[in-house]
Design a protein around this motif. Sequence first.
Motif, PDB file in Angstrom:
ATOM      1  N   CYS A  45       0.831  -1.213   0.000  1.00  0.00           N
ATOM      2  CA  CYS A  45       0.000   0.000   0.000  1.00  0.00           C
ATOM      3  C   CYS A  45       0.859   1.253   0.000  1.00  0.00           C
ATOM      4  O   CYS A  45       0.585   2.203  -0.731  1.00  0.00           O
ATOM      5  CB  CYS A  45      -0.936   0.001   1.204  1.00  0.00           C
ATOM      6  N   SER A  46       1.901   1.237   0.811  1.00  0.00           N
ATOM      7  CA  SER A  46       2.798   2.389   0.883  1.00  0.00           C
ATOM      8  C   SER A  46       3.476   2.651  -0.458  1.00  0.00           C
ATOM      9  O   SER A  46       3.528   3.799  -0.929  1.00  0.00           O
ATOM     10  CB  SER A  46       3.849   2.135   1.962  1.00  0.00           C
ATOM     11  N   LYS A  47       3.983   1.599  -1.086  1.00  0.00           N
ATOM     12  CA  LYS A  47       4.632   1.754  -2.389  1.00  0.00           C
ATOM     13  C   LYS A  47       3.637   2.158  -3.464  1.00  0.00           C
ATOM     14  O   LYS A  47       3.953   2.950  -4.354  1.00  0.00           O
ATOM     15  CB  LYS A  47       5.349   0.463  -2.799  1.00  0.00           C
ATOM     16  N   SER A  48       2.414   1.631  -3.386  1.00  0.00           N
ATOM     17  CA  SER A  48       1.369   2.013  -4.348  1.00  0.00           C
ATOM     18  C   SER A  48       1.083   3.505  -4.256  1.00  0.00           C
ATOM     19  O   SER A  48       0.962   4.192  -5.278  1.00  0.00           O
ATOM     20  CB  SER A  48       0.075   1.236  -4.085  1.00  0.00           C
ATOM     21  N   LEU A  49       0.972   4.004  -3.038  1.00  0.00           N
ATOM     22  CA  LEU A  49       0.706   5.433  -2.856  1.00  0.00           C
ATOM     23  C   LEU A  49       1.882   6.271  -3.370  1.00  0.00           C
ATOM     24  O   LEU A  49       1.672   7.358  -3.915  1.00  0.00           O
ATOM     25  CB  LEU A  49       0.411   5.739  -1.397  1.00  0.00           C
ATOM     26  N   ALA A  50       3.100   5.770  -3.218  1.00  0.00           N
ATOM     27  CA  ALA A  50       4.273   6.485  -3.743  1.00  0.00           C
ATOM     28  C   ALA A  50       4.222   6.551  -5.270  1.00  0.00           C
ATOM     29  O   ALA A  50       4.524   7.590  -5.861  1.00  0.00           O
ATOM     30  CB  ALA A  50       5.556   5.805  -3.274  1.00  0.00           C
TER      31      ALA A  50
END
Length: 76
Positions: A45-50
């Motif tokens: 999720c964190s990488k997707s948001l990045a």
Amino acid sequence: MDIKEFSRKRLELLDDLERAIALKDLEPLLSERLENYKDDWGKYCSKSLAVIEELRLLGHNLWSHDYDVERRELWG
């Protein structure tokens, strides 16, 4: 190929066929960046948001539209 080549402005200048091809070229670039995190939901999720933020910086107007019971979000 670098994600910076896929700015909204550049994509808008392409005809429909060229745009479809360019977006097909973008798909594996984004998938590769997330592949290593498929077993860790939080990092994924964190990488997707990045990635979404990076695309926004390239001029794309992306927003979360919906989410499901598994906390997956629909962006467009």
